[in-house]
Write a protein that holds these residues in place. Structure first.
Motif, PDB file in Angstrom:
ATOM      1  N   CYS A 127       0.855  -1.192   0.000  1.00  0.00           N
ATOM      2  CA  CYS A 127       0.000   0.000   0.000  1.00  0.00           C
ATOM      3  C   CYS A 127       0.887   1.238   0.000  1.00  0.00           C
ATOM      4  N   THR A 128       0.692   2.078  -0.997  1.00  0.00           N
ATOM      5  CA  THR A 128       1.444   3.318  -1.122  1.00  0.00           C
ATOM      6  C   THR A 128       0.554   4.486  -0.720  1.00  0.00           C
ATOM      7  N   ASN A 238       3.836  -1.156 -12.602  1.00  0.00           N
ATOM      8  CA  ASN A 238       4.364  -2.514 -12.672  1.00  0.00           C
ATOM      9  C   ASN A 238       3.392  -3.471 -11.985  1.00  0.00           C
ATOM     10  N   TRP A 239       2.703  -4.294 -12.785  1.00  0.00           N
ATOM     11  CA  TRP A 239       1.741  -5.259 -12.257  1.00  0.00           C
ATOM     12  C   TRP A 239       2.333  -6.662 -12.118  1.00  0.00           C
ATOM     13  N   THR A 240       3.481  -6.911 -12.708  1.00  0.00           N
ATOM     14  CA  THR A 240       4.033  -8.263 -12.729  1.00  0.00           C
ATOM     15  C   THR A 240       4.935  -8.563 -11.540  1.00  0.00           C
ATOM     16  N   GLU A 241       5.448  -7.562 -10.849  1.00  0.00           N
ATOM     17  CA  GLU A 241       6.270  -7.761  -9.664  1.00  0.00           C
ATOM     18  C   GLU A 241       6.166  -6.540  -8.762  1.00  0.00           C
ATOM     19  N   HIS A 242       6.414  -6.755  -7.474  1.00  0.00           N
ATOM     20  CA  HIS A 242       6.308  -5.675  -6.502  1.00  0.00           C
ATOM     21  C   HIS A 242       7.445  -4.677  -6.705  1.00  0.00           C
ATOM     22  N   ASP A 243       7.062  -3.438  -7.008  1.00  0.00           N
ATOM     23  CA  ASP A 243       8.038  -2.372  -7.253  1.00  0.00           C
ATOM     24  C   ASP A 243       7.524  -1.095  -6.594  1.00  0.00           C
ATOM     25  N   PRO A 244       7.984  -0.772  -5.364  1.00  0.00           N
ATOM     26  CA  PRO A 244       7.479   0.428  -4.673  1.00  0.00           C
ATOM     27  C   PRO A 244       7.714   1.710  -5.465  1.00  0.00           C
ATOM     28  N   ALA A 245       8.723   1.708  -6.332  1.00  0.00           N
ATOM     29  CA  ALA A 245       8.990   2.912  -7.117  1.00  0.00           C
ATOM     30  C   ALA A 245       8.036   3.049  -8.301  1.00  0.00           C
ATOM     31  N   GLY A 260     -14.650  13.526 -13.388  1.00  0.00           N
ATOM     32  CA  GLY A 260     -13.305  14.059 -13.566  1.00  0.00           C
ATOM     33  C   GLY A 260     -12.293  12.927 -13.741  1.00  0.00           C
ATOM     34  N   PRO A 261     -11.072  13.272 -14.170  1.00  0.00           N
ATOM     35  CA  PRO A 261     -10.033  12.268 -14.380  1.00  0.00           C
ATOM     36  C   PRO A 261      -9.434  11.787 -13.055  1.00  0.00           C
ATOM     37  N   PHE A 262      -8.869  10.594 -13.073  1.00  0.00           N
ATOM     38  CA  PHE A 262      -8.188  10.091 -11.874  1.00  0.00           C
ATOM     39  C   PHE A 262      -6.986   9.233 -12.273  1.00  0.00           C
ATOM     40  N   ASP A 263      -6.041   9.165 -11.357  1.00  0.00           N
ATOM     41  CA  ASP A 263      -4.881   8.259 -11.461  1.00  0.00           C
ATOM     42  C   ASP A 263      -4.750   7.608 -10.083  1.00  0.00           C
ATOM     43  N   ALA A 264      -5.328   6.430  -9.941  1.00  0.00           N
ATOM     44  CA  ALA A 264      -5.425   5.759  -8.638  1.00  0.00           C
ATOM     45  C   ALA A 264      -4.273   4.770  -8.469  1.00  0.00           C
ATOM     46  N   VAL A 265      -3.621   4.804  -7.290  1.00  0.00           N
ATOM     47  CA  VAL A 265      -2.512   3.912  -6.994  1.00  0.00           C
ATOM     48  C   VAL A 265      -3.006   2.741  -6.134  1.00  0.00           C
ATOM     49  N   PHE A 266      -2.357   1.584  -6.249  1.00  0.00           N
ATOM     50  CA  PHE A 266      -2.852   0.384  -5.568  1.00  0.00           C
ATOM     51  C   PHE A 266      -2.583   0.436  -4.066  1.00  0.00           C
TER      52      PHE A 266
END
Length: 277
Positions: A127-128, A238-245, A260-266
């Motif tokens: 979770c970021t 990056n959906w194929t491996e865990h990459d916090p960056a 409105g537009p959105f850019d949602a992080v997992f």
């Protein structure tokens, strides 16, 4: 009155019953020649019909001899009563940690796990709290206006498979850490709801889908003007491996009473798991 018998008759009878040596003639009274061997030890010389009775003491117990291969490595307890076939050889693999030579089964303290190759959703964990820029949604609800510049997403899991996206929009007044944990708007207004897409592995989430979302603020629940829809344009990051960056992201827009537009992080704190029966 019977005539008394001579006491020498019985020895003569016994002698007559013995086997004659070869070469003697019938009627000879001479004993065996001096060259003949004596009778074998243990030959029964009792008269026919008689038996030798054993003594009254306990019969001797047979001695059991255990033969152990001096070159063997298996220890045998001399006091044990289990018979071991000396012709049977048991080979123990010294590298097998589940076999204990003492006879006690042990468990390898280091658990072994299968290693899977990275899949299309291997990066969906963690979770970021830092939300990317690009979210500008606003509109009205039954409890008042709502606006947000930060967005997160999770998913409802059907078994172990990602099923549908879950979206949360957090207003500037709300605390993301608190709301991602509690999802109740106690720290400030949030918009949170489910997107009705196809299952992830049955075509993915790209497209336009119905969304059922509500505004939560200070214990109140507000409805958003219908109809509502969400447009998912891209699975970014990056959906194929865990990459916090470079964490997974959903890029799209809201349509309806709040748009409105959105850019949602997992954030996996938003995941909801459905257990199939």
């Amino acid at each position: 009155m019977p005539t008394p018998r001579s006491p020498f008759i019985l020895p003569l009878v016994l002698f007559a019953c013995t086997e004659r040596p070869l070469g003697d003639t019938d009627g000879s009274t001479a004993g065996p020649s001096t060259g003949d061997a004596p009778p074998a030890t243990g030959t029964n010389t009792d008269a026919p019909g008689t038996a030798t009775l054993p003594t009254t003491g306990a019969p001797p117990q047979p001695t059991t001899a255990t033969t152990v291969d001096p070159g063997g490595t298996t220890a045998i307890d001399p006091g044990g009563t289990t018979a071991i076939d000396p012709g049977t050889t048991t080979v123990l693999d010294p590298s097998d940690s589940t076999v204990d030579p003492s006879g006690t089964t042990t468990v390898d303290p280091q658990a072994k796990f299968d290693v899977f190759d990275p899949g299309p959703t291997s990066g969906l964990f963690g979770c970021t709290l830092e939300a990317p820029a690009g979210t500008m949604v606003s509109g009205s609800s039954t409890i008042g206006p709502f606006a947000a510049q930060r967005a997160w997403f999770g998913f409802s899991g059907f078994g172990e498979e990602p099923f549908m996206p879950v979206l949360m929009f957090v207003s500037p007044a709300a605390d993301p850490a608190s709301e991602l944990q509690n999802k109740n708007g106690s720290s400030g207004p949030i918009l949170w709801g489910d997107v009705s897409t196809d299952p992830f592995r049955e075509g993915g989430w790209i497209g336009t889908w119905p969304v059922f979302a509500s505004v939560f603020a200070e214990g109140m629940l507000g409805d958003v003007a219908r109809p509502d829809a969400v447009v998912i344009d891209e699975l970014a990051g990056n959906w194929t491996e865990h990459d916090p960056a470079d964490p997974p992201r959903l890029v799209g827009s809201l349509q309806g009473g709040i748009a409105g537009p959105f850019d949602a992080v997992f954030c996996d704190k938003l995941n909801v798991f459905i257990i199939p029966e």
